[in-house]
Design an enzyme around this catalytic site. Structure first.
Site, PDB file in Angstrom:
ATOM      1  N   ASP A  78     -29.704-118.027  10.196  1.00 58.44           N
ATOM      2  CA  ASP A  78     -28.245-117.011  10.422  1.00 58.44           C
ATOM      3  C   ASP A  78     -27.943-117.268  11.268  1.00 58.44           C
ATOM      4  O   ASP A  78     -27.684-116.440  12.006  1.00 58.44           O
ATOM      5  CB  ASP A  78     -28.499-116.438   9.167  1.00 58.44           C
TER       6      ASP A  78
ATOM      7  N   LYS B 269     -25.953-121.504  13.268  1.00 58.20           N
ATOM      8  CA  LYS B 269     -25.850-122.734  13.436  1.00 58.20           C
ATOM      9  C   LYS B 269     -25.017-124.241  12.755  1.00 58.20           C
ATOM     10  O   LYS B 269     -24.718-124.917  14.069  1.00 58.20           O
ATOM     11  CB  LYS B 269     -27.285-124.156  12.915  1.00 58.20           C
TER      12      LYS B 269
ATOM     13  N   GLY C 140     -26.404-121.165   4.434  1.00 59.68           N
ATOM     14  CA  GLY C 140     -24.850-121.273   4.414  1.00 59.68           C
ATOM     15  C   GLY C 140     -24.323-121.733   5.994  1.00 59.68           C
ATOM     16  O   GLY C 140     -25.369-120.838   6.350  1.00 59.68           O
ATOM     17  N   HIS C 141     -23.903-122.708   6.085  1.00 61.77           N
ATOM     18  CA  HIS C 141     -22.846-122.614   7.837  1.00 61.77           C
ATOM     19  C   HIS C 141     -22.222-122.552   7.543  1.00 61.77           C
ATOM     20  O   HIS C 141     -21.361-123.764   7.155  1.00 61.77           O
ATOM     21  CB  HIS C 141     -23.827-124.032   8.285  1.00 61.77           C
TER      22      HIS C 141
END
Ligand code: GDP
Ligand code: IMO
Ligand code: MG
Length: 432
Positions: free
Chosen positions: A14, A17, A41-42
């Site tokens: 987190d 990225k 989760g991006h």
């Protein structure tokens, strides 16, 4: 011949990225994910849009860029379908610029049940997994039981699927796990499975490729490639705080395995870190602040998981951990994100050393029991002002530049990009 650049997280995930890959995508022909799966989760933000990706590389919003899900990635068909649908809502047809490795492994619905059963069995020492089936699916890969994307094209796929599912059910019964009634995202196993299986036809619309050949040919053709990491170095299966880690190699070495390229093809290694630290799930976190500082970091940084919505644990920047990650990855340049989250702190702390059983050390020892390392903090004056709209480095308050240069002097790697807000445009490139 251009080499493959790498962007990966240096902390516990987190780090931002997704945002930075999206910002850098115009410089690249190909963006390739090399490990992890929907535990990631991006988040990308631009033009008032906020979008979270789980399996799909963060270059997907740029039409001209090819996105590849590499062989090292795990795919849950149902989560993948949802990602495709969400992109469709934004008029992005991912079949146009997304390719998937035939060697990428599948997460079966029963892998998700196994994840829950194993976590339950761990009791108090549970990992805090995202319960997406990551551990069990990588276990099947290593145990040579796994099913891959290319297998979806075989006429006997359902037979193979059923065989593996039945093996999983035997294990679930052994754990006395009520697999028939356990809810996966408000669905029973049978409901989840029916939906999961219905996605097979969607998958066949994508370009399913031998990605190792594709990428090596692209290298020969002088195409520019960025490998996008998931999770972070401190969650690496070998070098993270084992066993509180994920099940893949999140470090630069993982790029070679997860895309099928040789080590001499690695170019720049861009390491990304937050100006402080966060961690989701269990495991040691020496600089964690279970106090008003931690709460303030969580509130200002909106530190809630992009995948699970869980509150993230927050703390000060851990420099020995950062230096460890830089060493493991061969980082050539750094990106610092969320510097704006520190805007209203009078004092910012960083840890340069730990007290380890009465001895001062600046490395991470093998023993990693919680609270074994007592951090020693340096205090740095904050800048006490909003910097979210500043667009050049020299406009930043002096104290903020001091903070950045202080970190840089310790880790001895240049910080070339500074992120001062979640939006694409809140990105400052620093030239030397
Ligand atoms: P990833 O998993 O590394 O892609 O990071 P996540 O998307 O899970 O978490 C990063 C969060 O911080 C997201 O909500 C981003 O929109 C947000 N973010 C990224 N960079 C910045 C920044 O510089 N400042 C602030 N305030 N938020 C940021
Ligand atoms: P991105 O790519 C933060 C954490 C989980 C748990 C541990 C193992 O968004 O940075 P797993 O589901 O892999 O079995 O969980 O790793 N974790 C992450 N934490 N960001 C992530 O991904 C993560 N992926 C896994 O919280 O502690
Ligand atoms: Mg994330």
């Amino acid at each position: 011949m251009k080499k493959v650049d790498v962007l990966l997280g240096l902390q516990w995930g987190d780090e931002g990225k997704g945002k930075i890959v999206d910002v850098l995508t115009p410089n690249y022909d190909i963006i390739a994910r090399f490990q992890g799966g929907p535990n990631a989760g991006h988040t990308l933000e631009f033009n008032g849009i906020k979008h979270v990706l789980h399996t799909i590389p963060s270059g997907i919003f740029h039409e001209k860029t090819i996105n590849i899900i590499g062989n090292g990635v795990l795919i849950d068909l149902l989560i993948f379908q949802r990602e495709i649908d969400k992109l469709q809502e934004r008029n992005i047809d991912a079949t146009k610029n997304l390719k998937i490795s035939k060697k990428a492994h599948l997460i079966l619905p029963s892998h998700r049940l196994l994840d829950s059963a194993y976590e339950n069995a761990k009791g108090k020492s549970k990992i805090g997994s995202t319960l997406k089936g990551i551990g069990p699916a990588y276990t099947d890969r290593t145990a040579r039981n796994g099913l891959r994307i290319g297998d979806l094209l075989r006429p006997d796929f359902i037979q193979k699927y059923t065989q593996l599912k039945n093996q999983h059910i035997e294990i679930l019964k052994f754990h006395q796990f009520d697999y028939e009634n356990h809810q996966i995202e408000n669905m029973t196993f049978a409901e989840y499975e029916t939906k999961w299986l219905s996605v097979i036809e969607t998958l066949k619309k994508f370009d399913l490729i031998d990605s190792e050949y594709y990428i090596n040919q692209a290298i020969k053709d002088n195409k520019s490639i960025l490998a996008e990491g998931a999770q972070g170095s401190m969650l690496d299966v070998d070098f993270g705080s084992y066993p509180f880690v994920t099940s893949s190699s999140t470090i630069t070495a993982g790029v070679c395995i997860g895309l099928g390229i040789s080590p001499d093809k690695i170019g720049k290694v861009i390491g990304i870190f937050k100006a402080y630290c966060t961690r989701v799930g269990s495991g040691p976190f020496p600089t964690e602040q279970i106090n008003s500082d931690g709460e303030k970091l969580r509130a200002e940084g909106r530190e809630f998981g992009s995948t699970t919505g869980r509150p993230r644990r927050c703390g000060w920047l851990d420099l020995p951990a950062l230096q460890y990650a830089i060493m493991l990855n061969g980082v050539t340049e750094l990106v610092v994100t969320k510097i704006d989250v520190l805007n209203s702190f009078e004092i910012i702390k960083t840890c340069q050393q730990y007290n380890y059983n009465g001895t001062l050390i600046d490395y991470l020892p093998f023993e990693n029991e919680e609270n074994l390392l007592q951090p020693l903090y340096e205090q740095i004056k904050g800048w006490n002002g909003n910097i979210n709209h500043i667009s050049t480095y020299n406009q930043f308050p002096e104290n903020m530049r001091n903070y950045i240069e202080y970190v840089e002097n310790i880790v001895k790697v240049p910080i070339t990009i500074i992120s001062n807000g979640p939006d694409r445009i809140q990105t400052i490139f620093r030239s030397f």
